[in-house]
Scaffold this motif. Structure first.
Motif, PDB file in Angstrom:
ATOM      1  N   HIS A  82      -0.331   5.614   0.860  1.00 57.18           N
ATOM      2  CA  HIS A  82      -0.321   4.036   0.597  1.00 57.18           C
ATOM      3  C   HIS A  82       0.290   3.432   2.009  1.00 57.18           C
ATOM      4  N   ARG A  83       1.635   3.952   1.894  1.00 59.10           N
ATOM      5  CA  ARG A  83       2.579   3.392   3.131  1.00 59.10           C
ATOM      6  C   ARG A  83       2.064   3.640   4.557  1.00 59.10           C
ATOM      7  N   CYS A  86      -1.064   1.474   4.994  1.00 56.40           N
ATOM      8  CA  CYS A  86      -0.605   0.083   5.320  1.00 56.40           C
ATOM      9  C   CYS A  86      -0.031  -0.298   6.836  1.00 56.40           C
ATOM     10  N   GLU A  87       0.903   0.795   7.159  1.00 58.72           N
ATOM     11  CA  GLU A  87       1.312   0.741   8.386  1.00 58.72           C
ATOM     12  C   GLU A  87       0.179   0.933   9.595  1.00 58.72           C
ATOM     13  N   ASP A  89      -2.947  -0.280   9.466  1.00 61.00           N
ATOM     14  CA  ASP A  89      -3.841  -1.212   9.513  1.00 61.00           C
ATOM     15  C   ASP A  89      -3.199  -2.133  10.236  1.00 61.00           C
ATOM     16  N   GLN A  92      -2.040  -5.423   8.600  1.00 59.59           N
ATOM     17  CA  GLN A  92      -1.107  -5.458   7.849  1.00 59.59           C
ATOM     18  C   GLN A  92       0.187  -5.656   8.725  1.00 59.59           C
ATOM     19  N   GLY A  94       3.215  -4.462   9.265  1.00 61.34           N
ATOM     20  CA  GLY A  94       4.372  -3.264   8.825  1.00 61.34           C
ATOM     21  C   GLY A  94       5.425  -3.395   9.810  1.00 61.34           C
TER      22      GLY A  94
END
Length: 202
Positions: A82-83, A86-87, A89, A92, A94
């Motif tokens: 998940h982390r 997200c990073e 993407d 996002q 991040g």
């Protein structure tokens, strides 16, 4: 944490590994999730340079005879993926630099085949977390032999009495459809036909 001396960081990593498998921390789902999130935060800062064997520890949990340890490893993988996603993407916001994203992504892609192989050999139709992790992995990279995941998810969706399992299977199917369906082979077409019938794609 990055400013700590190396000796202190080593002690902290050892303490985290011990805490992660202590009954008082892993005996309750909510507590396990919190500890997994803390461990992920350490790994994303230390791995691979400062903690090169971090995923050896996780794979060791997966390979143990303890169902609790296996679940802890899957919980970590789910939180880490998940982390990572997200990073990775660009939409996002991040905290990783472009260089750090590339570094962690490349390192994870090197250990990824081992986890995929483990999942192929340990498919469990009654474990929602395993379904979730498989779906997250399918969303991160194109999985070889993904026909196993197709079969797995379609069985769960059509036969499982668990709404949680069905929900995770549907998520996995969605991930698979967006990442893996490019070769137009029989398994891909079977999944596409199911998605069309279910009104999930066109």
């Amino acid at each position: 944490h990055q400013l700590w001396p190396e000796a202190v960081r080593v002690q902290f990593r050892q303490a985290m590994r011990q805490c992660y498998t202590m009954p008082m921390f892993c005996g309750q789902a909510r507590t396990s999730e919190k500890v997994a999130m803390v461990l992920v935060e350490v790994v994303v800062r230390e791995w691979p340079q400062l903690w090169p064997d971090a995923f050896d520890f996780i794979y060791g949990l997966l390979s143990s005879d303890s169902a609790v340890n296996v679940k802890l490893a899957l919980l970590f993988l789910s939180s880490f993926l998940h982390r990572l996603r997200c990073e990775a993407d660009e939409s996002q916001c991040g905290g990783w630099s472009v260089e750090r994203k590339a570094e962690v992504s490349m390192a994870f892609n090197e250990v990824l085949p081992g986890f995929i192989s483990w999942l192929h050999q340990n498919i469990n139709l009654t474990e929602p977390l395993m379904v979730k992790v498989y779906g997250q992995l399918a969303g991160w990279a194109k999985i070889d032999r993904h026909d196993l995941l197709v079969d797995w998810c379609l069985v769960i969706i059509s036969e499982s009495p668990s709404s949680q399992l069905q929900e995770e299977a549907m998520e996995a199917v969605g991930e698979l459809a967006s990442r893996n369906l490019h070769s137009h082979n029989e398994d891909d077409n079977r999944l596409v036909n199911y998605l069309v019938a279910a009104g999930l794609t066109r």
